[in-house]
Design a protein around this motif. Structure first.
Motif, mmCIF file in Angstrom:
data_model
loop_
_atom_site.group_PDB
_atom_site.id
_atom_site.type_symbol
_atom_site.label_atom_id
_atom_site.label_comp_id
_atom_site.label_asym_id
_atom_site.label_seq_id
_atom_site.Cartn_x
_atom_site.Cartn_y
_atom_site.Cartn_z
ATOM 1 N N MET A 23 0.850 -1.186 0.000
ATOM 2 C CA MET A 23 0.000 0.000 0.000
ATOM 3 C C MET A 23 0.886 1.236 0.000
ATOM 4 S SD MET A 23 -3.071 -1.135 2.562
ATOM 5 C CE MET A 23 -2.106 -0.956 4.040
ATOM 6 N N SER A 24 0.715 2.088 -0.985
ATOM 7 C CA SER A 24 1.510 3.300 -1.112
ATOM 8 C C SER A 24 0.603 4.518 -1.098
ATOM 9 C CB SER A 24 2.313 3.258 -2.414
ATOM 10 O OG SER A 24 3.139 2.120 -2.476
ATOM 11 N N ASN A 25 1.216 5.668 -0.838
ATOM 12 C CA ASN A 25 0.467 6.928 -0.826
ATOM 13 C C ASN A 25 -0.806 6.807 0.017
ATOM 14 O OD1 ASN A 25 -0.192 9.583 -1.439
ATOM 15 N ND2 ASN A 25 -1.166 9.049 -3.383
ATOM 16 N N LEU A 26 -0.638 6.316 1.219
ATOM 17 C CA LEU A 26 -1.783 6.074 2.085
ATOM 18 C C LEU A 26 -2.476 7.365 2.483
ATOM 19 C CD1 LEU A 26 -0.267 3.196 4.178
ATOM 20 C CD2 LEU A 26 -2.412 3.071 2.914
ATOM 21 N N LYS A 27 -3.794 7.261 2.639
ATOM 22 C CA LYS A 27 -4.637 8.398 2.986
ATOM 23 C C LYS A 27 -5.390 8.081 4.271
ATOM 24 C CE LYS A 27 -5.361 9.172 -1.966
ATOM 25 N NZ LYS A 27 -6.364 9.305 -3.048
ATOM 26 N N PRO A 28 -5.846 9.095 4.987
ATOM 27 C CA PRO A 28 -6.616 8.842 6.220
ATOM 28 C C PRO A 28 -7.830 7.946 5.976
ATOM 29 C CG PRO A 28 -5.927 11.118 6.154
ATOM 30 C CD PRO A 28 -5.539 10.519 4.831
ATOM 31 N N GLU A 29 -8.441 8.047 4.804
ATOM 32 C CA GLU A 29 -9.608 7.214 4.505
ATOM 33 C C GLU A 29 -9.254 5.746 4.302
ATOM 34 O OE1 GLU A 29 -8.717 10.065 2.993
ATOM 35 O OE2 GLU A 29 -9.107 9.986 0.827
ATOM 36 N N ASP A 30 -7.967 5.417 4.260
ATOM 37 C CA ASP A 30 -7.557 4.011 4.209
ATOM 38 C C ASP A 30 -7.531 3.369 5.598
ATOM 39 O OD1 ASP A 30 -5.172 4.996 1.734
ATOM 40 O OD2 ASP A 30 -7.058 3.928 1.390
#
Length: 123
Positions: free
Chosen positions: A82-89
């Motif tokens: 998982m790359s460029n993770l976001k809070p919604e992940d």
């Protein structure tokens, strides 16, 4: 088949994680594998799937281009880069096996489930 998920953690926006799913049993290569996630109070949702020999993959729209599912049947493992993770992940991530020959995002097609690994992405 027994599944053990690991590799989650607390990261910041834009960081990467690589959860893994380890399976017991010699028949792991006979199953497709999927990753799902579930936020607190919400339904479990599909993230990615891979067929038995690893030759085909499928992703939900939010994961496509940022996540990569792969498997090593010799080691009985499936990983989710998982790359460029976001809070919604942020969610509990689960791996599961399916007896289907084709890629599927349906929860009902998955029989064996791991216990989950928590991914938290701070903003």
């Amino acid at each position: 088949v027994q599944l053990q998920a690991s590799g989650g953690g607390l990261v910041q926006t834009g960081d990467s994680l690589r959860p893994s799913c380890s399976a017991s049993g010699r028949t792991f290569s006979s199953y497709g594998v999927g990753w799902f996630r579930q936020e607190s109070g919400k339904e479990r949702e599909f993230v990615a799937a891979i067929v038995r020999n690893g030759g085909m993959t499928m992703y939900t729209d939010s994961a496509r281009g940022r996540f990569t599912i792969s498997r090593d049947n010799a080691k009985n493992t499936v990983s989710l880069q998982m790359s460029n993770l976001k809070p919604e992940d942020t969610a509990m991530y689960y791996c599961a096996t399916s007896g289907r020959y084709y890629l599927t995002k349906l929860l009902s097609d998955y029989t064996y489930w791991g216990q989950g690994t928590q991914v938290t992405v701070s903003s």
